[in-house]
Design a protein around this motif. Structure first.
Motif, PDB file in Angstrom:
ATOM      1  N   ASP A  15       0.812  -1.208   0.000  1.00 49.75           N
ATOM      2  CA  ASP A  15       0.000   0.000   0.000  1.00 49.75           C
ATOM      3  C   ASP A  15       0.852   1.267   0.000  1.00 49.75           C
ATOM      4  O   ASP A  15       0.381   2.331  -0.396  1.00 49.75           O
ATOM      5  CB  ASP A  15      -0.926   0.010   1.219  1.00 49.75           C
ATOM      6  N   TRP A  16       2.095   1.160   0.491  1.00 44.48           N
ATOM      7  CA  TRP A  16       2.992   2.316   0.467  1.00 44.48           C
ATOM      8  C   TRP A  16       3.257   2.790  -0.960  1.00 44.48           C
ATOM      9  O   TRP A  16       3.596   3.949  -1.182  1.00 44.48           O
ATOM     10  CB  TRP A  16       4.340   1.956   1.107  1.00 44.48           C
ATOM     11  N   TYR A  17       3.127   1.893  -1.907  1.00 43.25           N
ATOM     12  CA  TYR A  17       3.583   2.176  -3.272  1.00 43.25           C
ATOM     13  C   TYR A  17       2.453   2.380  -4.275  1.00 43.25           C
ATOM     14  O   TYR A  17       2.709   2.740  -5.427  1.00 43.25           O
ATOM     15  CB  TYR A  17       4.502   1.040  -3.751  1.00 43.25           C
ATOM     16  N   GLY A  18       1.225   2.146  -3.866  1.00 41.10           N
ATOM     17  CA  GLY A  18       0.110   2.367  -4.758  1.00 41.10           C
ATOM     18  C   GLY A  18       0.119   1.497  -5.995  1.00 41.10           C
ATOM     19  O   GLY A  18      -0.291   1.929  -7.078  1.00 41.10           O
ATOM     20  N   LEU A  19       0.591   0.267  -5.855  1.00 43.32           N
ATOM     21  CA  LEU A  19       0.596  -0.660  -6.982  1.00 43.32           C
ATOM     22  C   LEU A  19       0.167  -2.040  -6.503  1.00 43.32           C
ATOM     23  O   LEU A  19       0.100  -2.308  -5.306  1.00 43.32           O
ATOM     24  CB  LEU A  19       1.966  -0.714  -7.660  1.00 43.32           C
ATOM     25  N   ILE A  20      -0.128  -2.896  -7.457  1.00 39.48           N
ATOM     26  CA  ILE A  20      -0.578  -4.250  -7.138  1.00 39.48           C
ATOM     27  C   ILE A  20       0.385  -5.260  -7.746  1.00 39.48           C
ATOM     28  O   ILE A  20       0.501  -5.347  -8.986  1.00 39.48           O
ATOM     29  CB  ILE A  20      -2.001  -4.499  -7.671  1.00 39.48           C
ATOM     30  N   PRO A  21       1.112  -6.024  -6.920  1.00 36.13           N
ATOM     31  CA  PRO A  21       1.968  -7.083  -7.463  1.00 36.13           C
ATOM     32  C   PRO A  21       1.121  -8.213  -8.026  1.00 36.13           C
ATOM     33  O   PRO A  21      -0.080  -8.303  -7.759  1.00 36.13           O
ATOM     34  CB  PRO A  21       2.783  -7.536  -6.249  1.00 36.13           C
ATOM     35  N   ASP A  22       1.745  -9.084  -8.795  1.00 40.70           N
ATOM     36  CA  ASP A  22       1.022 -10.223  -9.358  1.00 40.70           C
ATOM     37  C   ASP A  22       0.732 -11.281  -8.303  1.00 40.70           C
ATOM     38  O   ASP A  22      -0.319 -11.920  -8.323  1.00 40.70           O
ATOM     39  CB  ASP A  22       1.829 -10.833 -10.509  1.00 40.70           C
ATOM     40  N   LEU A  23       1.682 -11.478  -7.397  1.00 42.29           N
ATOM     41  CA  LEU A  23       1.533 -12.439  -6.307  1.00 42.29           C
ATOM     42  C   LEU A  23       2.090 -11.834  -5.031  1.00 42.29           C
ATOM     43  O   LEU A  23       3.054 -11.051  -5.066  1.00 42.29           O
ATOM     44  CB  LEU A  23       2.273 -13.745  -6.610  1.00 42.29           C
ATOM     45  N   THR A  24       1.512 -12.230  -3.902  1.00 44.31           N
ATOM     46  CA  THR A  24       2.012 -11.807  -2.594  1.00 44.31           C
ATOM     47  C   THR A  24       2.137 -13.032  -1.703  1.00 44.31           C
ATOM     48  O   THR A  24       1.189 -13.826  -1.588  1.00 44.31           O
ATOM     49  CB  THR A  24       1.059 -10.789  -1.932  1.00 44.31           C
ATOM     50  N   ALA A  25       3.291 -13.188  -1.068  1.00 39.92           N
ATOM     51  CA  ALA A  25       3.511 -14.249  -0.083  1.00 39.92           C
ATOM     52  C   ALA A  25       3.309 -13.669   1.307  1.00 39.92           C
ATOM     53  O   ALA A  25       3.778 -12.571   1.609  1.00 39.92           O
ATOM     54  CB  ALA A  25       4.913 -14.826  -0.207  1.00 39.92           C
ATOM     55  N   MET A  26       2.613 -14.423   2.157  1.00 42.78           N
ATOM     56  CA  MET A  26       2.369 -13.987   3.534  1.00 42.78           C
ATOM     57  C   MET A  26       2.634 -15.144   4.501  1.00 42.78           C
ATOM     58  O   MET A  26       2.754 -16.291   4.098  1.00 42.78           O
ATOM     59  CB  MET A  26       0.921 -13.507   3.690  1.00 42.78           C
ATOM     60  N   GLY A  27       2.715 -14.797   5.778  1.00 39.57           N
ATOM     61  CA  GLY A  27       2.953 -15.797   6.813  1.00 39.57           C
ATOM     62  C   GLY A  27       2.988 -15.118   8.169  1.00 39.57           C
ATOM     63  O   GLY A  27       2.360 -14.082   8.380  1.00 39.57           O
ATOM     64  N   LYS A  28       3.716 -15.690   9.085  1.00 39.33           N
ATOM     65  CA  LYS A  28       3.933 -15.149  10.428  1.00 39.33           C
ATOM     66  C   LYS A  28       2.639 -14.691  11.089  1.00 39.33           C
ATOM     67  O   LYS A  28       1.815 -15.487  11.487  1.00 39.33           O
ATOM     68  CB  LYS A  28       4.991 -14.043  10.379  1.00 39.33           C
ATOM     69  N   MET A  29       2.421 -13.373  11.227  1.00 40.74           N
ATOM     70  CA  MET A  29       1.359 -12.887  12.102  1.00 40.74           C
ATOM     71  C   MET A  29      -0.046 -13.209  11.592  1.00 40.74           C
ATOM     72  O   MET A  29      -0.995 -13.215  12.391  1.00 40.74           O
ATOM     73  CB  MET A  29       1.500 -11.387  12.351  1.00 40.74           C
ATOM     74  N   ILE A  30      -0.228 -13.541  10.310  1.00 42.03           N
ATOM     75  CA  ILE A  30      -1.587 -13.839   9.855  1.00 42.03           C
ATOM     76  C   ILE A  30      -2.088 -15.179  10.414  1.00 42.03           C
ATOM     77  O   ILE A  30      -3.268 -15.479  10.314  1.00 42.03           O
ATOM     78  CB  ILE A  30      -1.712 -13.832   8.321  1.00 42.03           C
ATOM     79  N   GLY A  31      -1.192 -15.960  11.027  1.00 45.28           N
ATOM     80  CA  GLY A  31      -1.591 -17.246  11.605  1.00 45.28           C
ATOM     81  C   GLY A  31      -1.970 -17.178  13.062  1.00 45.28           C
ATOM     82  O   GLY A  31      -2.289 -18.216  13.666  1.00 45.28           O
TER      83      GLY A  31
END
Length: 440
Positions: free
Chosen positions: A261-277
């Protein structure tokens, strides 16, 4: 096996551990000299070890706990699920609820899949990018950590002895025995250097499946990528048919929709982990439907069969759903404000103590460097043996005075913290800086 050096419970437990585990541990980050300390319990932003000592937890299990320890709402949801079962060879509604919640947070998350760790999430993003583009190579930033996958870990421990010229960094292995084929398929880019990065990318344009970037890489110094750099990568990938992959395993906490969101763009894929669990092992990858559908088992041809025995298990899904539902816009703003306060106060402590140091970071994370400045690339932030020794002394001082940080002298803020904990850390940090000044 290490010799027992004291009569503490932790020393005795470590002697037992060394007999059954390499180094006495299953993850190196918990090692301390002469032995690890062992946690007894955690509550809120405090952890009590088996010796009965309580400390403020600014490490939060390597940035994995956004609401601290044993949050009552998470505990209640998990207790209810525990009585219903922990894992099935069936889907559960919990997975659907969590997927809906995560996709609502970010307009770029058209589809999502869950796995079991940040390492898996990045690995799956890379494999999905290869499947979608039909290309073998990836590009990543010099020094950036993306987990333990052979391709993702290349160059994360590069040093002056082997990192090569700045205009063409070497692909440096981490683990002995890494196949040369893996090294040859990873293109290493200098972080935050637009001209050099684009020049390197141009040399591999028709072979690159994706460009992988952490928008605020911890190992590079916890300095955010510049808007110019991220925009240049986005434009290059679009022009050359490669995917832009954001590793937000750590940084997703930075904004409601992630640090992207800092950059105002949308990547094709995003990897997440850690705190979302919510304190449980988790990974996720999300992005454009057309890309995510390489994993679609209902397609005529499945380009990337993906799964895992414990992927989307209901305990993790329930913990994650409860955690992320509580991590609303107000909660994001709260932890970011507390981190702003910490960065400002620690910067003032550095000035008062009159030592060569600086603070980097963004969102709800920050890192203290024992050098006057870092310029936002891996090489300027590289920690040599002398600085590593001083950081260890500072961390030991903080630990002995009731503040636990990540072993790079980094900290993460949890929603259960208040100004009181931030002010205490700043005071103890000043004491640690003064001690370093006296030893200089």
């Amino acid at each position: 096996m290490m010799a027992q050096t004291d009569n503490s419970k932790s020393a005795a437990l470590y002697l037992r551990a060394c007999k059954v585990m390499p180094g006495g541990v299953s993850r190196n980050t918990v090692l301390r000299s002469p032995h690890p300390l062992y946690a007894e319990r955690g509550a809120g932003c405090y952890v009590t070890d088996i010796e009965g000592v309580k400390r403020i937890d600014f490490a939060n299990n390597m940035a994995a706990l956004i609401h601290g320890h044993a949050h009552p709402e998470v505990v209640a949801a998990l207790t209810e699920q525990l009585h219903r079962g922990t894992a099935f060879t069936m889907a559960t509604e919990a997975e659907v609820l969590f997927a809906e919640l995560m996709c609502q947070r970010n307009s770029g998350f058209e589809k999502i899949r869950f796995c079991n760790s940040g390492t898996e999430a990045v690995m799956n993003c890379i494999k999905a990018a290869r499947a979608f583009t039909g290309r073998p190579k990836i590009a990543k930033m010099e020094g950036s950590y993306h987990g333990l996958y052979d391709y993702a870990e290349v160059s994360q421990t590069a040093s002056p002895a082997n990192w090569g010229p700045a205009e063409k960094p070497n692909s440096v292995p981490v683990a002995y025995g890494t196949p040369s084929s893996a090294l040859n398929d990873v293109v290493v880019l200098p972080f935050n250097d637009v001209a050099r990065a684009i020049a390197i990318l141009d040399q591999h344009a028709d072979q690159l499946a994706c460009v992988l970037i952490d928008p605020m890489p911890h190992r590079i110094g916890l300095t955010p990528a510049s808007a110019e750099f991220v925009s240049a990568l986005r434009n290059w990938t679009k022009k050359n048919g490669a995917l832009l992959v954001f590793d937000e395993v750590i940084t997703f906490r930075s904004c409601y929709a992630g640090a992207q969101d800092w950059y105002g763009l949308i990547p094709d894929l995003t990897a997440m982990g850690k705190m979302i669990g919510g304190g449980f092992p988790v990974g996720a990858l999300a992005g454009r439907k057309v890309v995510m559908d390489v994993m679609n088992p209902l397609a005529d041809k499945v380009l990337f069969p993906q799964g895992g025995t414990f992927s989307a298990n209901p305990m993790t899904m329930v913990a994650g759903y409860t955690t992320m539902k509580m991590f609303d816009q107000a909660a994001v703003e709260k932890v970011n404000r507390l981190a702003d306060r910490a960065r400002a106060q620690i910067t003032e402590a550095i000035r008062v103590a009159d030592i060569p140091a600086c603070v980097t970071g963004g969102g709800s994370m920050f890192r203290v460097h024992l050098k006057p400045e870092v310029s936002g690339d891996y090489r300027s932030g590289y920690v040599d043996a002398d600085e590593a020794g001083r950081i260890k002394r500072l961390l030991d001082y903080l630990f002995d005075n009731g503040a636990m940080l990540i072993n790079t002298c980094s900290a993460t803020i949890s929603t259960v913290m208040t100004v009181r904990e931030i002010d205490y850390l700043s005071e103890v940090m000043l004491g640690g800086f003064r001690k370093l000044h006296d030893l200089a």
